[in-house]
Write a protein that holds these residues in place. Structure first.
Motif, short mmCIF file in Angstrom:
data_model
loop_
_atom_site.label_atom_id
_atom_site.label_comp_id
_atom_site.label_asym_id
_atom_site.label_seq_id
_atom_site.Cartn_x
_atom_site.Cartn_y
_atom_site.Cartn_z
N THR A 219 12.99 66.88 16.57
CA THR A 219 14.06 65.63 15.82
C THR A 219 13.79 64.53 16.01
N GLN A 220 15.19 64.14 14.19
CA GLN A 220 14.48 62.31 14.61
C GLN A 220 15.76 62.61 14.86
N GLU A 221 16.39 61.45 15.48
CA GLU A 221 18.22 61.32 16.10
C GLU A 221 18.30 60.17 16.35
N GLN A 222 19.46 59.40 15.88
CA GLN A 222 19.71 58.51 15.56
C GLN A 222 21.28 57.68 16.16
N PRO A 223 21.04 57.00 17.69
CA PRO A 223 22.30 56.87 17.91
C PRO A 223 22.38 55.68 17.38
N ALA A 224 23.12 54.56 17.88
CA ALA A 224 23.25 53.15 17.81
C ALA A 224 24.00 52.10 18.39
N HIS A 225 23.39 50.86 18.36
CA HIS A 225 24.68 49.93 19.20
C HIS A 225 25.41 49.79 18.02
N PHE A 226 26.78 49.56 18.94
CA PHE A 226 27.71 49.07 18.14
C PHE A 226 28.46 47.95 19.27
N ALA A 227 28.40 46.83 18.55
CA ALA A 227 28.88 45.18 18.90
C ALA A 227 30.37 45.27 19.37
N LEU A 228 30.66 44.90 20.43
CA LEU A 228 32.16 44.48 21.73
C LEU A 228 33.00 44.44 20.33
N ARG A 229 33.78 44.62 20.30
CA ARG A 229 35.78 43.62 19.85
C ARG A 229 35.42 42.36 21.11
N PRO A 230 35.78 41.36 20.03
CA PRO A 230 36.14 40.15 20.77
C PRO A 230 37.34 40.74 22.28
N ASP A 231 38.06 41.35 22.72
CA ASP A 231 38.66 41.44 23.61
C ASP A 231 38.58 42.22 24.25
N ALA A 232 37.73 43.20 24.13
CA ALA A 232 37.02 44.62 24.97
C ALA A 232 36.60 43.99 26.85
N PRO A 233 36.64 44.60 27.36
CA PRO A 233 35.60 44.20 28.84
C PRO A 233 34.35 44.09 28.28
N ASP A 234 33.92 43.36 29.46
CA ASP A 234 32.19 42.51 29.64
C ASP A 234 31.84 43.82 29.49
N GLU A 235 30.49 43.80 28.78
CA GLU A 235 29.42 44.73 28.78
C GLU A 235 28.96 45.38 30.59
N HIS A 236 29.22 44.86 31.44
CA HIS A 236 28.57 45.10 32.24
C HIS A 236 29.55 45.68 33.01
N LEU A 237 30.72 46.61 32.90
CA LEU A 237 32.22 46.58 33.16
C LEU A 237 32.36 48.70 32.45
N TRP A 238 31.33 48.12 31.44
CA TRP A 238 31.71 50.33 31.38
C TRP A 238 30.44 50.80 32.15
N PRO A 239 31.32 52.42 32.12
CA PRO A 239 30.66 53.04 32.58
C PRO A 239 29.62 53.91 31.66
N SER A 240 29.04 54.67 32.06
CA SER A 240 28.16 55.65 30.92
C SER A 240 29.02 57.04 30.65
N PHE A 241 29.19 56.77 29.40
CA PHE A 241 30.09 57.99 29.15
C PHE A 241 29.04 59.81 28.61
N THR A 242 29.85 60.77 28.40
CA THR A 242 29.31 61.43 28.48
C THR A 242 30.59 62.67 28.03
N HIS A 243 31.02 63.18 26.41
CA HIS A 243 31.87 64.07 25.45
C HIS A 243 31.55 65.19 24.59
N ASP A 244 32.10 65.94 25.15
CA ASP A 244 32.40 67.37 24.44
C ASP A 244 34.10 67.13 23.94
N PRO A 245 34.19 66.82 22.25
CA PRO A 245 35.86 66.60 22.18
C PRO A 245 36.07 67.66 21.85
N VAL A 246 37.19 67.83 22.12
CA VAL A 246 38.23 69.45 22.13
C VAL A 246 38.23 69.58 20.78
N ALA A 247 37.88 70.91 20.26
CA ALA A 247 38.39 71.15 18.73
C ALA A 247 39.82 71.31 18.00
#
Length: 382
Positions: A219-247
Motif C-alpha cells: 500500500t501507499q501510506e501518507q503520514p505528514a510532518h506538521f509544524a510546531l505551534r509557536p507556544d509548543a514544547p521544543d521538539e526534542h521534548l516530545w515523546p513518541s506516541f501511539t493511539h487507538d482512539p476510543v469509539a
C-alpha cells in the motif's frame, strides 16, 4: 561477469543492510544488490524518523526489541561518523494500545513504565491531548534516524568485508542443486544462498520460486510532518506516541507520531493506504485521508499546526496478520512484511536472517504458516 560468493543479499533497505552487516561481521563473503541509488526514497526505509518502542505483549517481539536496543548501540559504535541513530525520549500509548497485558509484560521483564491519568499526561506533554489511562514507557522508547541507520548498516557491512552495489536490479533468482544463481544486468552471482529483503518488490522478484502474492499486500501510506505551534514544547521534548482512539470517532485505528527534529511532528495512520504497484506509484496524497489526518492533529495534537504540513509518501508491505515473514525455503531466505512496525527491530532481524542464511539448505524448516513461518523469531545463536 560471473562471480561466486557465500551469500547474496537482495535489497539495500534497512533489513537487507542489517543482514549484510550481520553476515559480514561473522566472516562471510557477502554481496548486497540494490536496484536503486544510495539514499533513494522509493521504498519504506527513507526519512529521518522511526519509533523505537517495546509496547508488545508477545514474547517474541519483546525479545527482538530488547535485543535490538543493544545492537543499535553497537552499530553506533561501529559507524560513528554517521552520527547518532537512537535517541531515547520515552513513549506514551493510549486507547486500546495502552493495554494492561503490555504493562504486565513490561513488569515481568523489568521495562521501566508508569500509568498516568489523561490530565497528568497532558500536564507533562502539553503538545498532546489524552483520554483514559496513559501507559508511559519511561526510558526505553524513542526515535531512530532512518536514513542514518541504513547508511550506518551499509558502512559497517563494508568495513567488515561486504560488497554493496547500488543501481544493480536483480532480474532472476534460480535455485540449483549446488547453490543459487542471481542474475543482474551486469552479470551473474553464484552463492550458497540468497536473502531476499526487497520490500514492496518481494513477490514480483521471487516469481515462480516462491509464491507470496496472496500473503503480501503493498500500500501507499501518507503520514505528514506538521509544524510546531509557536507556544509548543521544543521538539526534542516530545515523546513518541501511539493511539487507538476510543469509539465512536472518524479516524482509522492505530495512530502514531513522533518528533522529527528540523521537520516538525510526524503523525500518521497505520496501514490504511490504497494498494499500489511500487513501480507505478503516484506519490500524491489522497485528499480524504489527508483531511482526516489534519482533523486528528487538530483534536489530539494541540502542539502542532494542522494547517502547516508536508505530506510524506512511503510503501507498506504487510501480511494479513501484520506479523513478519522470516524464513527459508531451500536456498532462498525471505524477509518481508515489516511495514508499520518493523524498522525498530532491524539489527535483530538481521541477526535472525543471518542465522537462516548460515543454516544448511537441507536443514528442516519449522513452519508456523501453511507456506511460511510468520514471525519466526529464533533465539540468538550461542
Amino acid at each position: 561477469m560471473s562471480e561466486h560468493v557465500d551469500h547474496v543479499v537482495v535489497g539495500g533497505g534497512v533489513m537487507g543492510a542489517a543482514t549484510a552487516w550481520q553476515l559480514a561481521r561473522r566472516g562471510a563473503h557477502v554481496v548486497l544488490l540494490e536496484r536503486f541509488g544510495r539514499g533513494h526514497v522509493q521504498g519504506a526505509s527513507h526519512g529521518a524518523s522511526r519509533i523505537y518502542r517495546n509496547t508488545y505483549a508477545r514474547a517474541e517481539y519483546l525479545d527482538l526489541a530488547q535485543e535490538a536496543l543493544g545492537l543499535w548501540r553497537l552499530l553506533e559504535d561501529e559507524a560513528p561518523e554517521v552520527g547518532g541513530l537512537l535517541q531515547l525520549t520515552g513513549g506514551v500509548s493510549q486507547g486500546s494500545l495502552a493495554s494492561r497485558e503490555i504493562a504486565q509484560a513490561f513488569a515481568a521483564r523489568g521495562i521501566p513504565h508508569e500509568w498516568l491519568s489523561a490530565d497528568a499526561a497532558h500536564e507533562r506533554w502539553p503538545g498532546l491531548a489524552f483520554e483514559g489511562d496513559v501507559l508511559h514507557e519511561t526510558s526505553t522508547a524513542g526515535r531512530l534516524h532512518a536514513d542514518r541507520a541504513v547508511e550506518a548498516f551499509l558502512q559497517a557491512a563494508v568495513a567488515a568485508g561486504a560488497r554493496v552495489l547500488h543501481e544493480t536490479p536483480v532480474r532472476a533468482i534460480e535455485q540449483r542443486t549446488d547453490g543459487v544463481r542471481v542474475v543482474t544486468d551486469a552479470g551473474t552471482w553464484h552463492a550458497e544462498n540468497v536473502v531476499v529483503a526487497a520490500g514492496a518488490w518481494t513477490s514480483g522478484l521471487l516469481g515462480g520460486e516462491i509464491d507470496l502474492a496472496e500473503k503480501l499486500v503493498v500500500t501507499q501510506e501518507q503520514p505528514a510532518h506538521f509544524a510546531l505551534r509557536p507556544d509548543a514544547p521544543d521538539e526534542h521534548l516530545w515523546p513518541s506516541f501511539t493511539h487507538d482512539p476510543v469509539a465512536p470517532h472518524p479516524w482509522p485505528s492505530g495512530v502514531y507520531g513522533l518528533a522529527t527534529p528540523g521537520e516538525g511532528i510526524k503523525v500518521g495512520f497505520h496501514g490504511v493506504g490504497p494498494r499500489t504497484d511500487p513501480d507505478h506509484r503516484t506519490f500524491t496524497p489522497e485528499p480524504e485521508q489527508l483531511r482526516l489526518l489534519r482533523e486528528y492533529v487538530a483534536r489530539w495534537v494541540p502542539g502542532a499546526d494542522p494547517d502547516h504540513l508536508v505530506p510524506i509518501s512511503c510503501t507498506y508491505t504487510t501480511t494479513p496478520d501484520h506479523d513478519f515473514v522470516l524464513d527459508r525455503r531451500g536456498r532462498v531466505v525471505v524477509a518481508a512484511g515489516f511495514s508499520g512496525h518493523g524498522f525498530k527491530f532491524a539489527p535483530a532481524i538481521g541477526r535472525v536472517l543471518a542465522d537462516l542464511a548460515l543454516e544448511p539448505a537441507d536443514a528442516p524448516v519449522r513452519a508456523a504458516h501453511p507456506a511460511f513461518a510468520v514471525a519466526r523469531l529464533a533465539a540468538p545463536t550461542p
